[in-house]
Every structure is written in C-alpha cells, then in structure tokens.
Design an enzyme around this catalytic site. Structure first.
Site, PDB file in Angstrom:
ATOM      1  N   SER A 187       1.294  -9.856  -0.461  1.00  0.00           N
ATOM      2  CA  SER A 187       0.991  -8.426  -0.476  1.00  0.00           C
ATOM      3  C   SER A 187       1.275  -7.698   0.833  1.00  0.00           C
ATOM      4  O   SER A 187       1.442  -6.476   0.828  1.00  0.00           O
ATOM      5  CB  SER A 187      -0.467  -8.213  -0.879  1.00  0.00           C
ATOM      6  N   LYS A 203       0.799  -1.220   0.000  1.00  0.00           N
ATOM      7  CA  LYS A 203       0.000   0.000   0.000  1.00  0.00           C
ATOM      8  C   LYS A 203       0.835   1.276   0.000  1.00  0.00           C
ATOM      9  O   LYS A 203       0.392   2.320  -0.465  1.00  0.00           O
ATOM     10  CB  LYS A 203      -0.932   0.010   1.219  1.00  0.00           C
TER      11      LYS A 203
END
Lengths: 335, 335
Positions: B314, B63
């Site tokens: 991720s 992110k």
C-alpha cells in the site's frame, strides 16, 4: 584513441549481432526489467529521465545477463565439466544461478571475508565456493591453479565477449522501449556493462551520447578513456564496490574507446545522496554502484536539462544495515 | 453480519460505478503502478503471487487516489474555499498534492510531533499545516473548530464515499491486468482501501476471495467483521502506523461486512520479516503498513498454496533510518 588505431580486429570481438543473439537466449529467462519514470526526478533535473531497473533482474543485478549468455555458449563438453570464476560481488551469484539453470557446475573463488549473505546466496544456487585469504594469494592466481587442475574454463566478471554481449541486452531493452534518448548514463567498473550498452546504443540510437560514470576515487577508466592508455587503480576507497576493479580489460577497453562518447566522475557524497534519493523518494533499493549513473545526473556531472536521459540502475544487492549506516553519514538534507 | 441486516441503503453509498468514474478522473494523473512478480516469492509460498506496488504511487502511497477523487468531486465554490483534513500519515501528503494539482487550498491538522520529513513534504505541496498538541486537544475536535470557523468541508482519511471509490481503483487496475485471481490480500486500517478494493473485486472477479489483513495488536476490524459489531482499539502498539486507526468507519464498516470474505491478523515480527524480505530480496522500499498483506502470505496466515494471489503493497513512506533500526530487532534469519 590514436594509441590503439588502426584497431586490431581481435580487440573488437563483440558486435551488435552478438547482443541480439544474447537477447534471444535470455528471452523468458532473464527478467525484462521495468523502466521507471518520476515527475520529481524530471522536475529536479530539468530532463526527462528513464530509469532502467536492473536491481529487479534475477539475482539482483544486470550480471545475470552476461553470466547466462556466457554459460549458454559453452560447448557441451565444457558445460558438463563446469566453469570457474572469481568474484566477491554480483557476478558470483549471477554465475551460480545461471549454472543452476543450465546444469553447469560452477566453482566460485571468493574471499573468506566476503559478506556471509553473499556466500550463502552463492552456495544457495548450488555453486561450489572456494574461499581464499587475500593476504596469502590473489584470486586470479588461485583461480588459475584450480582451473588448470580441474580443466575448467574461466568466465571472468567482465573481460569476456559473451559477458559483454549479455550485458548489452540491458541497453537493447531500454532503447527499444524508450525512443529518442539523447543521453545514456551507464556505471563503469571493469566496463562490461558500459561497453555492451555503448555498442548497442551506437546501433540502435546512433545519436544518443553514451556516458560512462565512475567514482572520482576510482577513475581509472576515465583516465584510460581520455589518454588512450590503460590506467589502473588499486583498492580504491569507494562505497561503490562494483567499481573497485583495477582497470578496464583487454576486451572492454577498446570497446569503450570506440563506442563511448564521454566519461564522468562523481564524489562519494554524490553517490550516497543519489542512493538515498532513490530509496527515500523513488522507493527503490539500489546499491552504491547501482546509483553511480544516477548520481552523475543528480549531481550535475553531466549536462541533461531539456534532454531525454536514460539511466541504468545496475543492481540492488546491499546489506540493508550497512546501507542505513552509510545514510547516517550523509551530510545535510537531500533536497 | 446479521446485526446490521437488512442493510440501510444509506450505509452503502459506494458502488462499482463510482470506482469506474474515479478511475476516469485519475487517468493520466495517478500513476498506474506496476504489478511485480518474483520466482523467489512463488517458490517460497507455493502460490503465484502478484504484487500491486502502490509505494510507486504519487506521494508514495495509494492515498493519492482517494484524495484526488474526493477533491475532484467538490462543488466549484468549495474548491475555491478549500478543504480541511487531519492526518499524520500518507493522507496528509496525498491531500496536499491533490490540492496543489487541482488548485484547492488544503488545511491539514497534524500533530506537532509528526516526523519533520512528513511535515516538510506536506508543506512542500503547498498545504497549510496546523499543528496541535495531543495532550491538549484531539485532531477531530481541532479540525471541526477550524472547519466551522472557516466554512471548510472535511475530507477524512477513509470514511468518505469518494475516498473509498478512489482507493478501489487500485484493485481495478490489478484485476484488469491479472486474470483469475483466487485471493486478494489487502491491508486494513480504517478500511478505505479494503472496502474500495473488495467492492471492486466483487464486480470484476466475483470468485476472488478478498481478505483484509491487520496487525494482531490492532485487530479491531477483524473483531468487528466477525461479530458484526463495531470494535475499537486505542493507540495500539504496532509498527504498522497506518493501522493504528481506532476503528472502521460508518461508511467502511458496512462495505467491509458486505464485500470482504475474511480477515487475517499478523504478528509484529511477521510484519517486520515481510518488510525485510521486500527490501532485501525484492528491492522494494515498503513501509510497515504496506507490508501487512504480504506478511499474511509469507507467514502462512492465509492458505495460498497452488493459488493465484494478489497482494496490495500500500505504500513506501518510511524513515530509512527508522526502518534500519527496526531491522536490527529482527530475530534470526529471513529464510
């Protein structure tokens, strides 16, 4: 140090050339493990920190280096007959894997109450596991019996020159990748990793201070280092199971005396805090013994501010549920 | 796909050049995360697997890439005034850190029952956290109110072209480092990472099949992809909290339709098994959402034998005790 000098050459059988040769044998077989850095760690310690990640080594710990090197150096006749070792920890899996890769049959004496995951992993690599009851016999006695009956050489977990040379390749890789380290922190159980790394550092980076780290509850090597006399501990109550070894060995003790600059100890809570920090903040699964050297840094047991510090994270083989259980006993917050 | 063609160009605002420019902005700021391999994984899957480790990204997840890119592209006047976002997850910490680095004040709307560790981390980077009660108001409504009152632009977690372009740099790094991938597996929540990576792959490795992976319990993007109509889910009961987003966005949906080759879904148990495997065997702390793409591989949800497979892990932001609790519910053995 004076107690042992002048040094008997037979007590110093490992030289840097042995580490270089071990590195050549391990090339393409062992993982060249990554060196990781963290702005968070640097900010928190005031140092520039380089973590050598042996939890990413094959079989999950640095032990593979020494095991593979030792088995590679066996005469052909012995390789065919096989070897014996005793270990309830990472050396067992490392020997089993190295034996599997080199076609050397391995017999591994393990306590019958060893974690089933470790028994399964060791057997999974094709080793023959011989279980023993700690109440009835020591692993050394049983190991010697079987080795003699079968004519097998014993490759012990740390007190063996080829094992020490193999472990030294850990520091060789780190020092080749990271220049100008001021300090190198290495955990210490039987001293195989510490002595191999220390003798390597003294050749590749003579100005780098090498500091061994033990649990305060298992500080035999620290006392041995400081007095020049071999001290022992018996079943020390520490979460760092790799440092529960009773003492340095006849090979490793003189090497530690000659090449290590200082020893440091850390509390159980410091070990656990370091381990938690590595998992939570750095996303690295490291076992308690693997977090020892980092604990000395995080806990301030060694002076590090403003310095370039290498830290060996030695392994990551830990039962996840057991680790979570340990974390629940961690008092307070980690930062 | 036919439902949306001919494609309105305004629905396709992100091109590979935007990813390239994002990469230049992130150079030296974001971590170039390592790509890890494992003989064990290869043996088990029959594939050659490359794991792109975004759990080692700053703030613990991919992110940061999108957040930093989006804040970098704000006009100077807006940078001074600041931005607002809403997130209970990794986007909150990523925006707070990016704002801190770029000197952009950040206001982050978070639910009052968000994990205290995430609240503390977000505040620790200097963000102003506004708490809301889920029973009383939605985060979007509260976010809009505050943004309008203060004149702040909103940078949402995924449905923003600069966020998508930033996330695409993940695939750019992987594809530059690893040649000739046959398949790239990417988890999918709101589709920011998936669409950014897919459009990147179509430029850098046009023969590489890009497959998005969702929890079976939160398969809105899979249904949207297959029907060409936007499907939604509401508070899906999945451990992959990053995939609880209600639907793809107006920016990400067309990109997914155009650039993604297939979608796959995995069970909750498969996610947990994959996560356990990554922790226990690979020594990698990965959160449930971070293990989604790997779960599709391990679970056989995608055909991979004999192929070169890229997998994006991720993120790794997970409460360790919560993870241990999840592992206790894992049925049977992992291998």
């Amino acid at each position: 140090m004076q107690a042992l000098s002048p040094m008997d050459p037979s007590l110093l059988p490992v030289a840097y050339v042995d580490v270089e040769q071990a590195a050549a044998r391990l090339d393409g077989v062992a993982n060249r493990t990554p060196v990781m850095t963290s702005r968070t760690v640097d900010r928190r310690t005031g140092a520039t920190v380089f973590l050598k990640c042996e939890q990413f080594q094959r079989a999950g710990a640095f032990k593979f280096r020494g095991a593979y090197n030792a088995l590679s150096l066996l005469p052909e006749a012995q390789r065919q007959r096989g070897v014996l070792t005793f270990s309830s920890g990472n050396h067992a899996q490392a020997m089993a894997l190295a034996g599997d890769l080199l076609g050397v049959p391995t017999t591994i004496v393990m306590p019958e109450d060893a974690p089933s995951v470790k028994l399964a992993a060791t057997r999974g690599y094709g080793a023959e596991v011989v279980l023993y009851n700690k109440e009835e016999i020591t692993r050394e006695a049983l190991g010697r019996q079987i080795a003699e009956a079968r004519g097998l050489p014993i490759i012990p977990p740390y007190d063996h020159p080829h094992v020490v040379a193999g472990q030294g390749t850990t520091a060789k890789e780190l020092l080749e990748e990271v220049e100008d380290l001021d300090v190198l922190l290495v955990c210490c159980g039987g001293g195989g990793l510490l002595s191999g790394c220390a003798l390597t550092a003294k050749t590749l980076a003579p100005d780098c201070r090498v500091i061994g780290v033990e649990p305060a509850r298992a500080d035999d090597a620290t006392r041995s280092f400081r007095t020049g006399q071999l001290h022992t501990v018996h079943n020390p109550h520490t979460i760092a199971d790799g440092a529960r070894t009773p003492s340095l060995g006849t090979i490793t003790f003189p090497l530690v005396l000659q090449h290590v600059d200082a020893m440091a100890t850390v509390s159980e809570e410091a070990i656990l805090r370091a381990m938690f920090f590595l998992w939570e903040r750095m996303k690295l699964v490291v076992e308690p013994t693997g977090a020892l050297a980092f604990a000395a840094l995080l806990d301030g047991a060694v002076e590090a501010a403003g310095q370039r510090v290498g830290v060996i994270l030695s392994g990551g083989n830990v039962d996840l549920r057991h680790a979570a259980h340990l974390f629940q006993h961690l008092p307070g917050k980690t930062d």
